[in-house]
Design a protein around this motif. Structure first.
Motif, PDB file in Angstrom:
ATOM      1  N   GLU A 180      -3.487   7.972  -4.755  1.00 42.84           N
ATOM      2  CA  GLU A 180      -3.049   9.352  -5.341  1.00 42.84           C
ATOM      3  C   GLU A 180      -2.628  10.331  -4.175  1.00 42.84           C
ATOM      4  O   GLU A 180      -2.377  11.608  -4.522  1.00 42.84           O
ATOM      5  CB  GLU A 180      -4.258   9.846  -6.113  1.00 42.84           C
TER       6      GLU A 180
ATOM      7  N   LEU B 283      -8.919  12.992   1.167  1.00 43.82           N
ATOM      8  CA  LEU B 283      -9.190  11.860   0.559  1.00 43.82           C
ATOM      9  C   LEU B 283     -10.786  12.093   0.097  1.00 43.82           C
ATOM     10  O   LEU B 283     -11.244  11.744  -1.193  1.00 43.82           O
ATOM     11  CB  LEU B 283      -9.118  10.421   1.429  1.00 43.82           C
TER      12      LEU B 283
ATOM     13  N   LEU C 144      -7.954  11.959   5.898  1.00 44.99           N
ATOM     14  CA  LEU C 144      -9.421  11.474   5.406  1.00 44.99           C
ATOM     15  C   LEU C 144     -10.058  12.508   4.712  1.00 44.99           C
ATOM     16  O   LEU C 144     -10.479  12.330   3.866  1.00 44.99           O
ATOM     17  CB  LEU C 144      -9.881  11.213   6.782  1.00 44.99           C
TER      18      LEU C 144
ATOM     19  N   VAL D 224      -6.564   6.715  -2.741  1.00 42.59           N
ATOM     20  CA  VAL D 224      -5.710   6.531  -1.700  1.00 42.59           C
ATOM     21  C   VAL D 224      -4.136   6.722  -2.307  1.00 42.59           C
ATOM     22  O   VAL D 224      -3.237   7.215  -1.602  1.00 42.59           O
ATOM     23  CB  VAL D 224      -5.930   5.294  -0.858  1.00 42.59           C
TER      24      VAL D 224
ATOM     25  N   ILE E 261      -3.607   6.956   6.331  1.00 43.55           N
ATOM     26  CA  ILE E 261      -4.568   6.157   5.919  1.00 43.55           C
ATOM     27  C   ILE E 261      -4.431   4.715   5.828  1.00 43.55           C
ATOM     28  O   ILE E 261      -5.215   4.017   6.564  1.00 43.55           O
ATOM     29  CB  ILE E 261      -5.114   6.770   4.707  1.00 43.55           C
TER      30      ILE E 261
ATOM     31  N   LEU F 176     -12.593  12.266  -3.651  1.00 44.91           N
ATOM     32  CA  LEU F 176     -13.519  11.344  -4.096  1.00 44.91           C
ATOM     33  C   LEU F 176     -14.648  11.977  -4.672  1.00 44.91           C
ATOM     34  O   LEU F 176     -15.506  11.347  -5.294  1.00 44.91           O
ATOM     35  CB  LEU F 176     -13.753  10.345  -2.955  1.00 44.91           C
TER      36      LEU F 176
ATOM     37  N   HIS G 118       0.821  -1.373  -0.176  1.00 42.61           N
ATOM     38  CA  HIS G 118      -0.027   0.026   0.021  1.00 42.61           C
ATOM     39  C   HIS G 118       0.744   1.405   0.159  1.00 42.61           C
ATOM     40  O   HIS G 118       0.583   2.355  -0.555  1.00 42.61           O
ATOM     41  CB  HIS G 118      -0.836  -0.064   1.281  1.00 42.61           C
TER      42      HIS G 118
ATOM     43  N   VAL H  75     -11.799   4.077  -4.528  1.00 43.57           N
ATOM     44  CA  VAL H  75     -11.372   4.712  -3.298  1.00 43.57           C
ATOM     45  C   VAL H  75     -10.063   4.446  -3.107  1.00 43.57           C
ATOM     46  O   VAL H  75      -9.226   4.858  -2.671  1.00 43.57           O
ATOM     47  CB  VAL H  75     -12.137   3.998  -1.901  1.00 43.57           C
ATOM     48  N   TYR H  76      -9.646   2.759  -3.749  1.00 46.99           N
ATOM     49  CA  TYR H  76      -8.190   2.708  -3.476  1.00 46.99           C
ATOM     50  C   TYR H  76      -7.082   3.544  -4.415  1.00 46.99           C
ATOM     51  O   TYR H  76      -6.095   3.939  -3.916  1.00 46.99           O
ATOM     52  CB  TYR H  76      -8.186   1.108  -3.772  1.00 46.99           C
TER      53      TYR H  76
END
Lengths: 174, 281
Positions: free
Chosen positions: A122, A166, A163, A120, A131, A170, A29, A116-117
Motif C-alpha cells: 500500500e 510503513l 520505514l 508494503v 523498502i 501498521l 514486489h 506487513v506485506y
C-alpha cells in the motif's frame, strides 16, 4: 564472467539459475502483478544477456541485474497507458494472481507477515522501491544507490522515511 | 537503520518491523519460467526472439476456453435437406443453466501446450482443472473463487464480485456478452465427422471462431488466436469435446479447501479484470 562474456551457454545458464528467483521476486514486489513480473524478468535477463559485454564489474552482478530490472519496471510504468489503473491496483494491494499458483500468497505465511506485506504494497511506489530493495532484496545503501542512480545519502534518507511511513500505516493493525 | 524503538504505539517497534521485513520470504518462481529462459539462451539468440510470457498468454492460459459462440444461420442438407441455426440458439446453451463440460488446449507458439478440463454445473458454479492437478472453482452466487495448488499445498480464496473480475477469468463468461449481429459467417466445414457452421466474433481486436453443429446448433468447437501486441507471440486456444447436460457431482464445486492445505483468504474483493486488447499489453 569471462565465460559469460564469451557467450558460454553454461555460464549464462548459471547466471540465470543464481539470480532468476531474486530478480523475479524484486519485480513481483514492485509490480504486484505476476504476469507483468514474468514479462519483465524475461526482459531483464534478455537485456542482461544482450549487454553482458558492457558489464564492467564495478558493481556486483546482482546489483547490475537489479539495475536492469528496475529500469525495465520504470520503462513499463512510463509507457503504460493504463498507469493509473495499475497504480490503483497496487495501492489497494490487489494484483491479478497467476491463476493457479499464487506465489505472493505462498510467500507470506503468517498473519503478521501478511499484514506487513499488505502495508508494503500500500506504500506509494517510491517508498515501496526502497523498502523492497533494502529489506526484501538485502541490498546495501551503496548498492541501492547504483540501482536507483541516486546518491547514497538520499537513498538512506528515503529508506528511513519509507520505514517510518510503513510503521505508521501498521500501527493499530499489527 | 532504524534502531530506535517506538513505545507509544501498540504496534511493531521499528526493530521488529525491520526484522519482519528482512525475513519476508521471496515468492516462489514458476519453475517453467526459468526453464524457458534457459532453453532460450543458446548462444547468439537475439533478445527479440525470446518468447515472453505475456499478459495475453496468461489470460489465455488461465481463462482458457473462451470464446464465444456466435450466431449462426445455417442451411444444411443431408441430401438436400436444410436446417437453420440461429445465433441466439448457439448462445443459449452456454448462457443458461445447462451443465456442460469441455476440454481446452492452450498452445503458445514454440511451447508445449497446456491442457485444461472445464466443467460447469449451472449458471453460478464452474470448475477448471489443469493437467498438473491444480484447479479453480468459481461460485458466482457466493461471489467467491477457490484456487487449489497441490504442488504447494495451498488453497487461496478470493472474493470476486463478478465473473470478469475473477483472477482466472473464464472465456466462456466473455462469450455470454456477445450480441446477435456481431458475428461474421465462416461457412460450413466438417469437424469430427459432423457438419459445422462457423462464425467469427471480434472482441477487443481478438478473433474468436465458434463452430456449432449444423443440425443441433450446439457449439462443438471454439478457436481463438491471441496475438500479444508487444511481443507478437501467438497463442492458440482451442476448445473441444463440448458436452451438454452432463451429470456432475455437486461436491466437485465445493469451496471448502482440501484438508491439510494452507488456506489463504483474501478479504478484499478483486478489482474488475478484463482481457487486454491486442496492442495494449
Amino acid at each position: 564472467m569471462k565465460a559469460i562474456r564469451t557467450g558460454s551457454r553454461e555460464a549464462c545458464a548459471e547466471l540465470v539459475r543464481r539470480h532468476y528467483g531474486r530478480i523475479y521476486g524484486f519485480l513481483l514486489h514492485l509490480s504486484g502483478q505476476v504476469s507483468t513480473t514474468e514479462d519483465l524478468t524475461q526482459e531483464t535477463f534478455t537485456a542482461a544477456w544482450a549487454n553482458i559485454r558492457s558489464f564492467r564489474g564495478r558493481a556486483s552482478l546482482a546489483t547490475w541485474l537489479h539495475r536492469i530490472a528496475y529500469g525495465k519496471f520504470i520503462d513499463l510504468k512510463r509507457r503504460s497507458k493504463r498507469g493509473q489503473a495499475v497504480a490503483e491496483q497496487l495501492r489497494h494491494g490487489q494484483s491479478r494472481p497467476t491463476g493457479l499458483r499464487g506465489p505472493l500468497d505462498e510467500a507470506v505465511a503468517n498473519e503478521r507477515s501478511r499484514c506487513v506485506y499488505a502495508a508494503v504494497r500500500e506504500l506509494d511506489g517510491a517508498d515501496r522501491e526502497v523498502i523492497v530493495l533494502h529489506y526484501f532484496q538485502g541490498l546495501s545503501f551503496k548498492q541501492m544507490a547504483t540501482v536507483l542512480a541516486e546518491p547514497v545519502g538520499t537513498v538512506k534518507w528515503r529508506t528511513s522515511q519509507a520505514l517510518g511511513r510503513l510503521k505508521v500505516s501498521l500501527d493499530g493493525r499489527v | 537503520m532504524g534502531t530506535e524503538k517506538n513505545s507509544e504505539h501498540d504496534g511493531l517497534s521499528l526493530e521488529v518491523l525491520e526484522a519482519e521485513l528482512r525475513q519476508m520470504p521471496q515468492p516462489a518462481v514458476p519453475a517453467e519460467l526459468e526453464g524457458r529462459l534457459l532453453a532460450d539462451i543458446p548462444a547468439g539468440k537475439r533478445a527479440s526472439r525470446l518468447w515472453y510470457r505475456g499478459l495475453l498468454v496468461r489470460t489465455a492460459a488461465a481463462a482458457a476456453i473462451l470464446i464465444a459462440v456466435v450466431g449462426l444461420f445455417a442451411w444444411l442438407t443431408g441430401g438436400n435437406g436444410t436446417a437453420s441455426v440461429s445465433f441466439a440458439q448457439v448462445l443459449q446453451p452456454i448462457s443458461g443453466e445447462r451443465p456442460f463440460t469441455y476440454k481446452q488446449i492452450v498452445q503458445r507458439e514454440g511451447l508445449t501446450p497446456s491442457f485444461f478440463h472445464y466443467i460447469r454445473l449451472d449458471g453460478d458454479r464452474a470448475r477448471r482443472t489443469a493437467s498438473d492437478g491444480s484447479f479453480w472453482i468459481a461460485d458466482w452466487h457466493k461471489k467467491k473463487t477457490l484456487i487449489v495448488n497441490p504442488a504447494t499445498k495451498t488453497a487461496t480464496i478470493y472474493i470476486v464480485l463478478s465473473p470478469s473480475a475473477d483472477p482466472v477469468p473464464e472465456i466462456i463468461e466473455e462469450v455470454k456478452t456477445f450480441q446477435v449481429g456481431e458475428e461474421e459467417d465462416l461457412g460450413v466445414r466438417e469437424i469430427d465427422g459432423r457438419s459445422a457452421v462457423g462464425f467469427r466474433v471480434r472482441k477487443r481486436n481478438q478473433d474468436f471462431d465458434v463452430w456449432a453443429d449444423a443440425r443441433t446448433g450446439l457449439p462443438i468447437r471454439i478457436e481463438a488466436e491471441i496475438v500479444s501486441g508487444r511481443t507478437g507471440v501467438k497463442t492458440k486456444v482451442t476448445v473441444t469435446d463440448i458436452e451438454f447436460d452432463v451429470q456432475l457431482d455437486e461436491n466437485l464445486f465445493s469451496l471448502e479447501p482440501p484438508e491439510g492445505y494452507k488456506t489463504i483468504e483474501h478479504t478484499r474483493p478483486l478489482l474488475r479484470y478484463r482481457i487486454k486488447p491486442r496492442g495494449d499489453d
